[in-house]
Enzyme design. Structure first.
Site, PDB file in Angstrom:
ATOM      1  N   ALA A  22       4.178   3.862   0.946  1.00  0.00           N
ATOM      2  CA  ALA A  22       4.913   4.348   2.131  1.00  0.00           C
ATOM      3  C   ALA A  22       5.962   3.300   2.495  1.00  0.00           C
ATOM      4  O   ALA A  22       6.019   2.811   3.620  1.00  0.00           O
ATOM      5  CB  ALA A  22       3.966   4.644   3.288  1.00  0.00           C
ATOM      6  N   GLN A  33     -10.272  -2.242   2.767  1.00  0.00           N
ATOM      7  CA  GLN A  33      -9.752  -2.940   3.938  1.00  0.00           C
ATOM      8  C   GLN A  33      -9.610  -2.022   5.155  1.00  0.00           C
ATOM      9  O   GLN A  33      -9.088  -2.429   6.183  1.00  0.00           O
ATOM     10  CB  GLN A  33      -8.439  -3.649   3.621  1.00  0.00           C
ATOM     11  N   MET A  86       0.844  -1.192   0.000  1.00  0.00           N
ATOM     12  CA  MET A  86       0.000   0.000   0.000  1.00  0.00           C
ATOM     13  C   MET A  86       0.887   1.253   0.000  1.00  0.00           C
ATOM     14  O   MET A  86       0.426   2.340   0.347  1.00  0.00           O
ATOM     15  CB  MET A  86      -0.939  -0.015   1.210  1.00  0.00           C
ATOM     16  N   HIS A 137       9.508  -3.660   3.166  1.00  0.00           N
ATOM     17  CA  HIS A 137       9.021  -3.861   1.794  1.00  0.00           C
ATOM     18  C   HIS A 137      10.198  -4.130   0.851  1.00  0.00           C
ATOM     19  O   HIS A 137      10.122  -4.995  -0.026  1.00  0.00           O
ATOM     20  CB  HIS A 137       8.306  -2.610   1.278  1.00  0.00           C
TER      21      HIS A 137
HETATM   22  O1  PAF Z   1      -0.103  -5.652   3.600  1.00  0.00           O
HETATM   23  C1  PAF Z   1      -0.526  -4.775   2.814  1.00  0.00           C
HETATM   24  O2  PAF Z   1       0.146  -3.796   2.512  1.00  0.00           O
HETATM   25  C2  PAF Z   1      -1.934  -4.916   2.255  1.00  0.00           C
HETATM   26  O3  PAF Z   1      -2.797  -5.477   3.188  1.00  0.00           O
HETATM   27  C3  PAF Z   1      -1.990  -5.660   0.923  1.00  0.00           C
HETATM   28  C4  PAF Z   1      -1.536  -7.102   1.068  1.00  0.00           C
HETATM   29  C5  PAF Z   1      -1.127  -4.949  -0.103  1.00  0.00           C
HETATM   30  C6  PAF Z   1      -3.426  -5.677   0.404  1.00  0.00           C
HETATM   31  O4  PAF Z   1      -3.927  -4.391   0.242  1.00  0.00           O
END
Ligand code: PAF
Length: 289
Positions: free
Chosen positions: A32, A61, A30, A37
């Site tokens: 940032a 979500q 998502m 990541h």
């Molecule tokens: O972990 C995240 O960043 C989110 O929950 C994901 C897996 C990209 C789904 O929007």
């Protein structure tokens, strides 16, 4: 690195890569982005010919509208980081592109979402399940990477892939931490300096419970030790702190010691306006002792 904003573009891109016999890795995010990541991207780059990352702040979500509005959005910075990490393509759709019509399909995860995050964030995993299912269809990767910090998310995505027969290998990477133990999270950048200073308390609490289990304490005693560490720091408002089975997420017998299955200690707590989660997993070799 190519930036693709349309569903048809990302489909065409990975269809061509597959046809050319290339192995496709996928890192959904998502944005940032932080070192956690980038570690997922690094792992994907190591084993795949083509690596697609997505940045999409999925409105479906977020059960809390203020949390959605406050979610950091730094696309230019993220894009530069992904390119430098060796990503081949960035999928960067708008909400109207991902959801051209309000979806009527809802994915439910039964007992996996009745506890922990699912209990405190109604609808969260339905939103995660829907967007991850769509992304896996669109990107059609051979392998996809997720962080262990979102332990329950890993469990529901494992169930999604198994129950709906997605042909993808799920890879879960260990949580990347700051030197003081704080788990990397996009939400950390919203902490004030004073909150940031006390934030590692969460990891100390998890570690206290883990240490207690390893020295032979019962589950209830270990939970009490961990909760006491958080309670001693008044800036925190704990939501849950629990010892659970690392896969089913169900609670073991509180009066027994360390269960023989893979076990996790999990926590969620508010620190000012920011809600943080973290966990530690006791590997089976240790958990079996
Ligand atoms: O972990 C995240 O960043 C989110 O929950 C994901 C897996 C990209 C789904 O929007």
């Amino acid at each position: 690195m190519q930036t693709l904003t349309q569903r048809a573009e990302v489909r065409a891109f990975t269809t061509a890569a597959r046809a050319a016999g290339q192995r496709i890795g996928f890192v959904p995010t998502m944005g940032a982005l932080h070192a956690g990541h980038l570690d997922l991207v690094r792992r994907a780059v190591e084993t795949c010919d083509v690596v697609v990352a997505s940045i999409f702040v999925n409105p479906r979500q977020f059960n809390n509208i203020a949390d959605l509005a406050a979610y950091p959005r730094v696309v230019e910075e993220d894009s530069a980081l992904l390119a430098a990490a060796g990503c081949t393509a960035l999928f960067l759709p708008e909400a109207a592109e991902m959801y051209p019509a309000p979806p009527v399909v809802s994915i439910s995860f039964g007992p996996l979402e009745a506890v922990l995050e699912g209990a405190h964030r109604p609808g969260h995993f339905a939103g995660v399940g829907l967007v991850v299912a769509k992304l896996l269809h669109l990107v059609a990767p051979h392998a996809a990477w997720f962080g262990q910090k979102d332990l329950q998310q890993c469990a529901v995505i494992r169930a999604l892939v198994r129950d709906l027969d997605f042909e993808v290998a799920l890879e879960v990477a260990p949580t990347v931490r700051e030197t003081d133990g704080l788990a990397m999270s996009s939400r950390n950048r919203r902490l004030t300096p004073a909150e940031r200073a006390v934030a590692p308390t969460l990891y100390r609490a998890l570690d206290a419970a883990r240490t207690a289990l390893l020295r032979g304490a019962t589950v209830a005693e270990a939970e009490a030790e961990g909760r006491a560490v958080i309670a001693a720091e008044p800036a925190f408002r704990a939501e849950y702190f629990a010892v659970v089975d690392a896969h089913s997420l169900q609670a073991p017998d509180p009066a027994a010691g360390l269960p023989p299955t893979e076990t996790a200690v999990v926590v969620a707590a508010h620190l000012g306006a920011v809600r943080l989660i973290d966990n530690v997993v006791l590997p089976p070799a240790v958990a079996g002792i």
